[in-house]
Design a protein around this motif. Structure first.
Motif, PDB file in Angstrom:
ATOM      1  N   THR A 159      64.310  28.667  18.854  1.00  0.00           N
ATOM      2  CA  THR A 159      65.768  28.685  18.768  1.00  0.00           C
ATOM      3  C   THR A 159      66.368  29.756  19.680  1.00  0.00           C
ATOM      4  O   THR A 159      67.387  29.519  20.341  1.00  0.00           O
ATOM      5  N   ASP A 163      69.212  29.181  22.532  1.00  0.00           N
ATOM      6  CA  ASP A 163      70.519  29.843  22.529  1.00  0.00           C
ATOM      7  C   ASP A 163      70.744  30.642  23.801  1.00  0.00           C
ATOM      8  O   ASP A 163      71.868  30.736  24.302  1.00  0.00           O
ATOM      9  N   LEU A 189      63.131  24.810  12.786  1.00  0.00           N
ATOM     10  CA  LEU A 189      63.400  24.545  14.212  1.00  0.00           C
ATOM     11  C   LEU A 189      64.087  23.186  14.395  1.00  0.00           C
ATOM     12  O   LEU A 189      65.027  23.058  15.186  1.00  0.00           O
ATOM     13  N   ASP A 192      67.648  23.558  13.472  1.00  0.00           N
ATOM     14  CA  ASP A 192      68.367  24.296  14.515  1.00  0.00           C
ATOM     15  C   ASP A 192      68.678  23.385  15.712  1.00  0.00           C
ATOM     16  O   ASP A 192      69.782  23.438  16.273  1.00  0.00           O
ATOM     17  N   CYS A 193      67.702  22.580  16.110  1.00  0.00           N
ATOM     18  CA  CYS A 193      67.918  21.675  17.250  1.00  0.00           C
ATOM     19  C   CYS A 193      68.959  20.621  16.892  1.00  0.00           C
ATOM     20  O   CYS A 193      69.945  20.428  17.624  1.00  0.00           O
TER      21      CYS A 193
END
Ligand code: NDP
Length: 290
Positions: A159, A163, A189, A192-193
């Motif tokens: 992540t 970012d 993950l 987050d994606c």
């Protein structure tokens, strides 16, 4: 071709990616079989093929694609071809030439998706190179501008890496390709994606089964009981587990029967309970660390 093809999902740039692709990483023996394997896969309904400069098989894959097109199975625009930038080409003046070299080997004038293979920049001798990942990402944006790739993305990014390149470029990768399977479920993950609109490709879906070794390699009671319930193989259950988590598995096979088996996963779906049961097999264990 009359074979059933995988459904597609839209990437954040508007292009569509098929929900299952053919993985192609393998031994020298696999490379020799790759032209035929790609042809068999297209015949079986695959429209998405995953390769990389690292795999040393882009020529054979290009030949398999050319065979399928010349036999009239598909047109170029029906296919989704991914390749990847290797670690030794992260410098800003190396990325566009590396993409062109891959296209030359594939015999294509564009790929559908070009990925940064990993965050680790290296020199020719494999020692670490001091190149910031943002420099490489900005050059990937240039690859897309030049029409060499329709979509651009990354692989093996955490992540924090995502970012960093997003905040330094305002360009979101279309895809992050990472290792995901029942021993490495990567729930955070993936969240987050997906939360950032980045699609996730799941590599080495079967690595944990292969690692069991021996003739009982598929003997996992959770997977076996789910497989029995649906009348499918444990491998097919693993692929469906990934697809039902909105991931894009890319199982590798150079065996005609297993290529067909791995595409035959679009006539059933797992329940939330099945998915939770498989998530419980998580060991946070990469098949590559030993
Ligand atoms: P997979 O998880 O796809 O497993 C491949 C192995 O499983 C092979 O030994 C294959 O043998 C066997 N197999 C395939 N289908 C079946 C089946 N139905 N039943 C039993 N055995 C089966 O491994 P990979 O590590 O190759 O991962 C898939 C792809 O992901 C790679 O090929 C590559 O394209 C990509 N990848 C990307 C990475 C990255 O860093 N971005 C890293 C690793 C992989 P056989 O061929 O004989 O069928």
């Amino acid at each position: 071709s009359s074979a059933e093809t995988a459904p597609t999902i839209a990437l954040n740039d508007g292009y569509n990616i098929p929900l299952l692709g053919l993985g192609t990483y393998g031994s020298r023996k696999d490379i020799a079989k790759m032209r035929e394997a790609v042809y068999w896969a297209i015949e079986a309904g695959y429209r998405h093929i995953d390769t990389a400069a690292l795999y040393n098989n882009e020529r054979e894959i290009g030949q398999g694609i050319a065979d399928a097109i010349s036999k009239g199975l598909v047109k170029r625009e029906d296919l989704f071809i991914t390749t990847k930038l290797w670690n030794d080409k992260h410098g800003k003046d190396q990325v566009v030439p590396a993409a062109k070299a891959s296209l030359e080997k594939l015999g294509l004038d564009y790929v559908d998706l070009y990925l940064i293979h990993s965050t680790q920049a290296e020199k020719d001798d494999g020692s670490p190179a001091d190149i910031d990942i943002t420099e490489t990402w900005l050059a990937m944006i240039e690859v897309r501008k030049q029409g060499l790739a329709r979509s651009i993305g990354v692989s093996n990014f955490k992540t924090e890496h995502l970012d960093k390149i997003i905040s330094n470029s305002s360009v979101y990768p279309a895809v992050n390709q990472v290792e995901i399977h029942p021993w490495l479920t990567q729930e955070q993950l993936v969240a987050d994606c997906h939360g950032r609109g980045i699609a996730v490709t799941a590599y080495s879906p079967f690595g944990f089964l292969v690692k069991r070794g021996g003739s009982n390699k598929n003997e996992d009671s959770t997977l076996l009981s789910i497989a029995e319930k649906y009348g499918k193989s444990t491998n097919q259950v693993v692929l469906r587990y990934l697809i039902d988590r909105h991931l894009i598995p890319i199982p590798k096979s150079t065996n005609k029967q297993r290529i067909v088996e791995n595409m035959d996963v679009f006539d059933f779906r797992l329940t939330d309970e099945d998915i939770s049961a498989i998530n419980k097999l998580n060991k946070n264990k990469s098949i590559f660390d030993d």
